[in-house]
Write a protein that holds these residues in place. Structure first.
Motif, PDB file in Angstrom:
ATOM      1  N   ASP A   1      -0.239  -6.512  -0.100  1.00  0.00           N
ATOM      2  CA  ASP A   1       0.155  -4.682   0.236  1.00  0.00           C
ATOM      3  C   ASP A   1       0.646  -4.664   1.591  1.00  0.00           C
ATOM      4  O   ASP A   1       1.878  -3.579   1.728  1.00  0.00           O
ATOM      5  CB  ASP A   1      -0.975  -3.816   0.142  1.00  0.00           C
ATOM      6  N   ALA A   2       0.020  -5.215   2.329  1.00  0.00           N
ATOM      7  CA  ALA A   2       1.447  -5.109   3.603  1.00  0.00           C
ATOM      8  C   ALA A   2       2.456  -5.219   4.219  1.00  0.00           C
ATOM      9  O   ALA A   2       2.901  -5.068   4.927  1.00  0.00           O
ATOM     10  CB  ALA A   2      -0.135  -5.813   4.964  1.00  0.00           C
TER      11      ALA A   2
ATOM     12  N   ARG B   1       4.139  -5.416   1.864  1.00  0.00           N
ATOM     13  CA  ARG B   1       5.279  -4.416   1.182  1.00  0.00           C
ATOM     14  C   ARG B   1       5.564  -3.287   2.308  1.00  0.00           C
ATOM     15  O   ARG B   1       6.176  -2.334   1.372  1.00  0.00           O
ATOM     16  CB  ARG B   1       4.953  -4.028  -0.405  1.00  0.00           C
ATOM     17  N   THR B   2       4.747  -2.905   3.424  1.00  0.00           N
ATOM     18  CA  THR B   2       5.053  -1.851   3.817  1.00  0.00           C
ATOM     19  C   THR B   2       6.271  -1.611   4.949  1.00  0.00           C
ATOM     20  O   THR B   2       6.816  -3.293   4.657  1.00  0.00           O
ATOM     21  CB  THR B   2       3.756  -1.812   5.043  1.00  0.00           C
ATOM     22  N   PRO B   3       6.702  -0.915   5.487  1.00  0.00           N
ATOM     23  CA  PRO B   3       7.881  -1.526   6.139  1.00  0.00           C
ATOM     24  C   PRO B   3       7.854  -2.561   7.263  1.00  0.00           C
ATOM     25  O   PRO B   3       8.615  -3.006   8.087  1.00  0.00           O
ATOM     26  CB  PRO B   3       8.046   0.478   7.329  1.00  0.00           C
TER      27      PRO B   3
ATOM     28  N   GLY C   1       5.890  -5.042   6.958  1.00  0.00           N
ATOM     29  CA  GLY C   1       6.164  -6.281   6.650  1.00  0.00           C
ATOM     30  C   GLY C   1       7.067  -6.490   5.917  1.00  0.00           C
ATOM     31  O   GLY C   1       7.381  -7.859   6.366  1.00  0.00           O
ATOM     32  N   GLU C   2       7.482  -5.613   5.341  1.00  0.00           N
ATOM     33  CA  GLU C   2       9.598  -6.004   5.364  1.00  0.00           C
ATOM     34  C   GLU C   2      10.143  -7.244   6.740  1.00  0.00           C
ATOM     35  O   GLU C   2      11.295  -6.871   6.676  1.00  0.00           O
ATOM     36  CB  GLU C   2      10.081  -5.010   4.595  1.00  0.00           C
TER      37      GLU C   2
END
Length: 401
Positions: free
Chosen positions: A7-8, A10-12, A14-15
């Motif tokens: 999930d992390a 897939r966050t901004p 993380g990206e």
């Protein structure tokens, strides 16, 4: 990895970490982690981003450019179907009229994504929560989330009456990641798979290439697939999807040698024919592993008018050298009973310093033999360890194709 880490990623933030990791050169992981931390990326997120970046680079050989946006586990990537194989299977399912498909044990979604791209509505079921979440994320990355949905649950409880066909790829690894060779230990187990092929006529089961022919369901087509001469999987096509008892499918992703070969070559047959047996001739053909595992050596021998020198060894001998997509061809220079002393003397006399060693029906270890031969000189040859009429034999030859 845990779901929270995925999930992390897939966050901004993380990206951003994934993009930064992808821009670093491969090599020292400690230096790469330090480089991310200097950019303000937290240590745990940096480690996860670097792991995914490494897996994505490895996955590119299986999935192509789309791998750059997908998520993987190490075990899942190893078991995932190559895109070229999944695409061909999906095309065959679509051509058979399949419009809805259950993928029981969908893993990271390789086969489901290919089927969805072929226009099939896919319902994936995956027992592992992290893998299921990655499969859903991969559907988004591949642009097929509208045709491929994933449920985390027990594949054995899916209502198969709601779909046209079923694809099942039983997990062949334990919870610790070790390979499982006993079909009863697959997940779902083999008794469920066998019953599934009876409940749903249009079923495809992916299995390991070394699967026992005795496990082929009655009336099913057993297919072995190779990619660039590497046998990668087998599959059972059941019910109305079966077209022939045995099939060898040879896929080429790049030209072979100087002349391009067809991207796909198939050989079919009953798989129970005995090839003719005779003395070695002027050329030796080494059939593709998919041909051998599908028990189609006799069918291949018929295409080149060849014979076996030993009924249990899958080398085919012919008078003429024929370039064929079904295997490699060699021109024979010598056939002699195996003797290390005589072979060493012969290679020394010919100035052979490099040998390619192939073997079937021989207990000799190629690397130990290479050391024992004490090779020296500028010449090269191919050396085939085999049996002729039951006797240990060495064949010296040079590649034709």
């Amino acid at each position: 990895m845990e779901l929270a880490v995925l999930d992390a990623l897939r966050t901004p933030a993380g990206e951003t970490a994934l993009a930064a990791a992808a821009g670093l050169p491969g090599g020292d992981p400690l230096a790469a982690a330090a480089a991310l931390r200097t950019r303000g990326v937290p240590a745990d997120l940096a480690a996860a981003a670097l792991t995914q970046t490494d897996l994505r680079r490895r996955a590119a050989t299986k999935f192509g450019p789309v791998a750059a946006g997908m998520f993987f586990t190490r075990a899942g990537l190893e078991q995932a179907t190559r895109a070229v194989v999944a695409d061909r299977r999906a095309a065959r399912l679509a051509a058979a009229g399949v419009r809805t498909l259950a993928d029981l044990g969908c893993g990271l979604g390789a086969d489901a994504i290919a089927a969805a791209r072929a226009g099939i509505r896919v319902y994936g079921v995956e027992a592992d929560p992290l893998t299921a979440a990655m499969a859903a994320a991969n559907a988004v990355a591949a642009g097929v989330a509208d045709r491929f949905t994933v449920t985390c649950g027990d594949a054995t409880r899916f209502d198969v009456s709601t779909v046209d066909a079923v694809f099942c790829d039983p997990a062949r690894r334990s919870g610790t990641g070790r390979r499982v060779f006993d079909p009863t230990a697959y997940s779902p187990p083999w008794d469920f798979v066998a019953e599934l092929t009876r409940r749903v006529p249009a079923t495809v089961v992916k299995v390991a290439p070394g699967v026992d022919h005795a496990l082929v369901p009655e009336g099913a087509e057993a297919e072995w697939v190779s990619v660039d001469r590497e046998v990668v999987e087998a599959a059972f096509w059941c019910g109305p999807l079966a077209a022939t008892p045995r099939r060898a499918t040879l896929l080429r992703t790049a030209p072979a040698g100087a002349s391009p070969v067809p991207a796909v070559t198939e050989l079919t047959g009953p798989g129970d024919i005995a090839a003719p047996v005779g003395a070695p001739r002027g050329h030796l053909h080494d059939p593709d592993g998919a041909v051998v595992r599908a028990h189609l050596v006799a069918e291949f021998a018929a295409t080149v008018d060849g014979v076996l020198a030993d009924p249990s060894i899958a080398y085919v001998y012919t008078d003429q050298g024929r370039v064929t997509p079904y295997g490699r061809c060699f021109e024979i220079t010598d056939v002699l009973p195996f003797s290390l002393k005589k072979l060493r003397a012969l290679l020394r006399d010919r100035g052979v310093g490099r040998v390619e060693i192939l073997k079937r029906g021989s207990a000799l270890d190629p690397e130990r033999l290479r050391r024992d031969l004490r090779l020296a000189g500028p010449a090269a040859t191919s050396l085939v360890l085999t049996r002729v009429a039951g006797a240990p034999t060495v064949v010296l030859c040079r590649p034709v194709a």
